[in-house]
Design a protein around this motif. Structure first.
Motif, PDB file in Angstrom:
ATOM      1  N   GLY A  28      31.138  29.476  48.450  1.00 41.66           N
ATOM      2  CA  GLY A  28      30.935  29.318  47.670  1.00 41.66           C
ATOM      3  C   GLY A  28      30.250  28.352  46.624  1.00 41.66           C
ATOM      4  N   THR A  29      30.318  28.564  45.117  1.00 39.68           N
ATOM      5  CA  THR A  29      29.100  28.064  44.739  1.00 39.68           C
ATOM      6  C   THR A  29      29.596  27.502  43.388  1.00 39.68           C
ATOM      7  OG1 THR A  29      27.771  29.650  43.997  1.00 39.68           O
ATOM      8  CG2 THR A  29      26.526  28.648  45.791  1.00 39.68           C
ATOM      9  N   GLY A  30      28.976  26.696  42.764  1.00 42.88           N
ATOM     10  CA  GLY A  30      30.220  26.264  41.413  1.00 42.88           C
ATOM     11  C   GLY A  30      31.393  26.510  40.950  1.00 42.88           C
ATOM     12  N   TRP A  31      31.960  24.997  41.964  1.00 42.28           N
ATOM     13  CA  TRP A  31      32.846  24.705  42.505  1.00 42.28           C
ATOM     14  C   TRP A  31      33.058  23.200  41.707  1.00 42.28           C
ATOM     15  CZ3 TRP A  31      37.154  26.329  45.049  1.00 42.28           C
ATOM     16  CH2 TRP A  31      37.603  27.556  45.612  1.00 42.28           C
ATOM     17  N   ASN A  32      31.907  22.841  40.888  1.00 33.07           N
ATOM     18  CA  ASN A  32      32.341  21.381  39.957  1.00 33.07           C
ATOM     19  C   ASN A  32      32.585  21.839  39.042  1.00 33.07           C
ATOM     20  OD1 ASN A  32      31.074  19.724  41.737  1.00 33.07           O
ATOM     21  ND2 ASN A  32      29.040  20.491  41.337  1.00 33.07           N
ATOM     22  N   SER A  33      33.345  23.177  38.298  1.00 33.69           N
ATOM     23  CA  SER A  33      34.038  23.232  37.482  1.00 33.69           C
ATOM     24  C   SER A  33      35.507  22.881  37.334  1.00 33.69           C
ATOM     25  CB  SER A  33      33.851  24.218  36.861  1.00 33.69           C
ATOM     26  OG  SER A  33      34.012  25.428  37.806  1.00 33.69           O
ATOM     27  N   VAL A  34      36.084  22.801  38.851  1.00 30.78           N
ATOM     28  CA  VAL A  34      37.481  22.605  38.902  1.00 30.78           C
ATOM     29  C   VAL A  34      37.125  21.195  38.809  1.00 30.78           C
ATOM     30  CG1 VAL A  34      37.794  25.386  39.655  1.00 30.78           C
ATOM     31  CG2 VAL A  34      37.750  23.191  41.612  1.00 30.78           C
ATOM     32  N   ALA A  35      38.906  20.996  38.967  1.00 29.54           N
ATOM     33  CA  ALA A  35      39.211  19.439  38.950  1.00 29.54           C
ATOM     34  C   ALA A  35      39.869  19.389  40.042  1.00 29.54           C
ATOM     35  CB  ALA A  35      40.091  19.315  37.202  1.00 29.54           C
ATOM     36  N   GLY A  36      40.692  20.166  41.150  1.00 26.84           N
ATOM     37  CA  GLY A  36      41.475  19.831  42.084  1.00 26.84           C
ATOM     38  C   GLY A  36      41.634  21.146  43.079  1.00 26.84           C
ATOM     39  N   ILE A  37      41.095  21.305  44.106  1.00 22.85           N
ATOM     40  CA  ILE A  37      42.150  22.588  44.539  1.00 22.85           C
ATOM     41  C   ILE A  37      42.423  22.157  46.308  1.00 22.85           C
ATOM     42  CG2 ILE A  37      40.098  23.915  46.999  1.00 22.85           C
ATOM     43  CD1 ILE A  37      38.007  22.816  45.439  1.00 22.85           C
ATOM     44  N   VAL A  38      43.564  23.347  46.291  1.00 19.41           N
ATOM     45  CA  VAL A  38      44.437  22.814  47.481  1.00 19.41           C
ATOM     46  C   VAL A  38      44.214  24.085  49.013  1.00 19.41           C
ATOM     47  CG1 VAL A  38      47.334  23.150  47.517  1.00 19.41           C
ATOM     48  CG2 VAL A  38      46.316  21.608  45.885  1.00 19.41           C
ATOM     49  N   GLY A  39      44.717  24.337  49.732  1.00 19.13           N
ATOM     50  CA  GLY A  39      44.909  25.087  50.487  1.00 19.13           C
ATOM     51  C   GLY A  39      46.480  25.682  50.555  1.00 19.13           C
ATOM     52  N   ALA A  58      42.904  26.537  43.164  1.00 23.50           N
ATOM     53  CA  ALA A  58      42.635  25.832  41.640  1.00 23.50           C
ATOM     54  C   ALA A  58      42.892  25.014  41.009  1.00 23.50           C
ATOM     55  CB  ALA A  58      40.571  26.397  41.899  1.00 23.50           C
ATOM     56  N   TRP A  59      42.507  24.278  39.787  1.00 21.09           N
ATOM     57  CA  TRP A  59      42.811  24.031  38.520  1.00 21.09           C
ATOM     58  C   TRP A  59      41.090  23.615  37.839  1.00 21.09           C
ATOM     59  CZ3 TRP A  59      45.944  22.906  42.669  1.00 21.09           C
ATOM     60  CH2 TRP A  59      47.176  22.899  42.558  1.00 21.09           C
ATOM     61  N   ARG A  60      41.211  24.483  36.639  1.00 18.71           N
ATOM     62  CA  ARG A  60      40.834  23.834  35.694  1.00 18.71           C
ATOM     63  C   ARG A  60      40.240  22.169  35.017  1.00 18.71           C
ATOM     64  NH1 ARG A  60      39.414  29.540  33.548  1.00 18.71           N
ATOM     65  NH2 ARG A  60      37.945  30.273  34.464  1.00 18.71           N
ATOM     66  N   PRO A  61      39.210  21.762  34.820  1.00 17.23           N
ATOM     67  CA  PRO A  61      40.038  20.693  33.387  1.00 17.23           C
ATOM     68  C   PRO A  61      41.438  20.614  32.502  1.00 17.23           C
ATOM     69  CG  PRO A  61      37.579  20.112  33.838  1.00 17.23           C
ATOM     70  CD  PRO A  61      38.412  21.626  34.824  1.00 17.23           C
ATOM     71  N   ASN A  62      40.865  21.543  31.872  1.00 18.25           N
ATOM     72  CA  ASN A  62      42.322  22.310  31.033  1.00 18.25           C
ATOM     73  C   ASN A  62      43.304  23.021  30.931  1.00 18.25           C
ATOM     74  OD1 ASN A  62      41.127  24.764  32.270  1.00 18.25           O
ATOM     75  ND2 ASN A  62      40.665  25.889  29.548  1.00 18.25           N
TER      76      ASN A  62
END
Length: 651
Positions: A591-602, A616-620
């Motif tokens: 994947g690419t563009g994952w800097n737009s999310v603030a957190g990732i969880v399996g 994943a969670w966006r900053p908003n």
């Protein structure tokens, strides 16, 4: 049919010498139903051999035997296992007809501990304790359970011609009709181990192919010995057992060992048939057990109270200290996957047995107070479960160690920023969550939190957190009803660690592990020991300092081995497949563009399609579901929640 009588044997008791005269043992032949299994033409069919049962009455004594040799402790013995027991039988060395199985049986209730030793080729073996429990039997309210004898588990031995027995019981309460049973399985016409009946192609409606299975005819079952016709129930799950015999048997000896167990269950215990639905040997061969149809829900006599809800396969051997072979574990996975496919069992969901909940693949000890199937085999149930998923083309462990409420679905845990309270949301399996429940308060003291799965081996998923002040690592064990038990320290000196990841069972030893990234970018494996502590940590990688997120998603590519997913500083998401040991396979970008999310969880399987996902969670505060496809990629991302910027330590 009249079996051979045993020889006259003298039993030494404290009250004197008792001469036990043998009587012929008669087995009543039952009508034989039509055999529904036709062996393949390439496989030899054994001539049925009823073998021989020798019975030696054991008359208990209440007088002292004087000084007796100390009996060796069995692996399953607790510190007070024999408290309150006194010797009631201590026999002479008994000359008997050759036998391959020894056990002690009795009528009615009885708190009995028995030991035997046997003689082979002129040499005496050590003393062996015979385990027993009322939980390995037909259900008492069934027709089969109406008139049976209690007994120990059998001891399977090389052909022996002498035996000595000791029995301990509570003072003044010896069991009724105490008896030593010795069984010779008889000879067969097979010159070599039989080939298995083979069916390799799955039917259109079954997800997993039927494995090769050796039929009853091929191991020489005498069908005239069976009692009541087979009864049928349901298959909601499977139990793993072991037969508690020596592990050094040859391929050619297996049919005789199974016939010995069959005779013991039918002639000694009074059951209608062999108790197990299947037997699996150390060579990876699967053997048909109880009669009635391998693809049907035949009620066995293996797990008291659960015989009509599940089937059981018993590993031939003793796996308390011995490690099961990979061939055996693979056979379990193939068999269970096929049976689950036939009966519509979801291997990812926990099974509710009258209020008790266990995974679809459970050990005998989960349902009873017993050491069965042995510590080493029980520790590999996770390997069997992952193999079942692979055989059924299902991606990964659905909950990935995140099932706090025991409903078989992945849950979510997070800390509320405003008051540092910890909450969990029960997964509903449709990309939605139940209302939140509070796990605790005062969690401002922690700066890292992971969900490792069942860290302490009690069957419930746990929480591990790092305390900010002293960098100590704390285990919060899962408790009933989605709660946490009292915490305990499991590690210190974790300040040099910049990321903690819960990957699952990284080294495939049956226990959950942790992976830590140190501040110098090295990646270290901290293997769990399955009981709440760590083994020796070891490095498994370097150059990880530039990763802005490291996630343990479980078996992301469905190859049976857990993996890592990491985000690089440029926003690319990479899959680092585990190799099941101390390293990785070839990494690839997913994947690419994952800097737009603030957190990732399996997250486990969030949407209920039996494939692992990422959250994943966006900053908003918008929560995103990235549904996995089971081979390393994703389906279309979608929003499934808002307001999550009010929480941190999301796991």
């Amino acid at each position: 049919m009249t079996l051979r009588p045993w020889r006259h044997a003298a039993l030494f008791m404290a009250v004197g010498t008792l001469v036990a005269t043998a009587l012929p043992v008669t087995a009543v032949a039952a009508p034989t139903p039509p055999d529904t299994h036709t062996p393949s033409s390439a496989a030899p069919v054994l001539d049925p051999s009823s073998g021989a049962l020798q019975t030696v009455p054991l008359r208990g004594s209440t007088r002292s035997f004087g000084s007796l040799p100390a009996m060796p402790a069995a692996p399953w013995d607790t510190e007070d296992a024999h408290a309150g027991l006194v010797p009631v039988v201590y026999s002479e060395e008994l000359e008997v007809d050759p036998f391959r199985l020894a056990a002690v049986t009795w009528v009615g209730e009885g708190d009995v501990t028995a030991w035997v030793r046997t003689r082979q080729d002129g040499e005496w073996s050590q003393w062996y304790e015979l385990p027993h429990g009322d939980d390995h039997a037909p259900d008492p309210d069934s027709a089969e359970g109406a008139d049976v004898r209690n007994g120990t588990d059998p001891l399977l031995v090389p052909s022996s011609d002498a035996v000595q027995v000791r029995v301990d019981a509570p003072r003044g309460r010896a069991a009724t009709d105490l008896r030593l049973d010795l069984i010779d399985p008889g000879l067969s016409s097979a010159a070599s181990p039989p080939d298995a009946e083979i069916q390799t192609e799955p039917s259109a409606s079954v997800a997993a192919a039927r494995p090769s299975i050796v039929t009853r005819a091929q191991w020489g079952a005498d069908e005239s010995l069976r009692g009541t016709p087979p009864q049928y129930g349901q298959v909601n799950g499977a139990f793993v057992h072991h037969t508690v015999n020596a592990n050094d048997y040859s391929e050619a000896e297996v049919p005789a060992l199974i016939r010995s167990i069959y005779l013991y269950h039918v002639q000694s215990r009074g059951w209608s048939d062999i108790g197990y639905n299947f037997i699996i040997d150390r060579f990876g061969r699967i053997w048909e057990g109880r009669y009635g149809g391998m693809d049907r829900a035949v009620i066995g006599a293996h797990t008291l109270g659960y015989n009509d809800d599940a089937f059981a396969a018993s590993a031939l051997g003793n796996y308390e200290d011995a490690t099961p072979t990979n061939a055996m574990l693979s056979a379990y996975a193939r068999l269970f996957a096929w049976k689950f496919s036939v009966h519509g069992v979801n291997p990812l969901a926990r099974v509710n047995y009258d209020g008790e909940s266990w995974p679809a693949v459970a050990g005998h000890r989960d349902a009873a107070s017993t050491a069965c199937p042995g510590a080493r085999l029980y520790a590999r149930l996770a390997t069997i479960r992952s193999g079942v998923l692979r055989e059924m083309n299902i991606g990964g462990d659905a909950t990935h160690g995140r099932d706090f409420d025991g409903n078989g679905r992945a849950d979510l845990v997070a800390r509320q920023r405003s008051d540092a309270s910890l909450w969990f949301w029960g997964g509903l399996g449709s990309a939605t969550f139940d209302r939140r429940d509070r796990l605790g308060t005062g969690w401002s003291a922690f700066n890292a939190l992971v969900l490792p799965g069942d860290w302490d081996g009690d069957g419930r998923d746990d929480v591990i957190a790092r305390r900010r002040a002293d960098a100590s690592l704390w285990l919060y064990p899962g408790a009933r009803g989605g709660n946490l038990g009292p915490p305990l320290v499991i590690g210190r000196g974790w300040r040099s660690v910049s990321a903690i990841v819960a990957p699952g069972d990284w080294d495939r030893d049956g226990a959950a592990d942790l992976i830590a990234r140190r501040t110098n970018g090295e990646l270290w494996l901290y293997p769990g020991n399955g009981s709440g502590r760590f083994g020796t940590p070891r490095p498994i990688g370097s150059g990880w300092a530039g990763m802005t997120a490291i996630v343990g998603p479980g078996d992301w590519n469905s190859d049976g081995i857990v993996d890592l997913v990491a985000r690089r500083s440029n926003g690319e998401l990479w899959l680092y497949p585990g190799n099941g040991r101390d390293g990785f396979g070839k990494a690839r970008r997913i994947g690419t563009g994952w800097n737009s999310v603030a957190g990732i969880v399996g997250s486990g399987d969030i949407d209920g399609d039996r494939v692992l996902d990422l959250l994943a969670w966006r900053p908003n505060g918008v929560m995103l579901l990235y549904p996995g496809i089971g081979t390393g990629g994703f389906r279309t991302v979608r929003e499934i929640g808002t307001g999550w910027n009010a929480y941190d330590l999301r796991s």
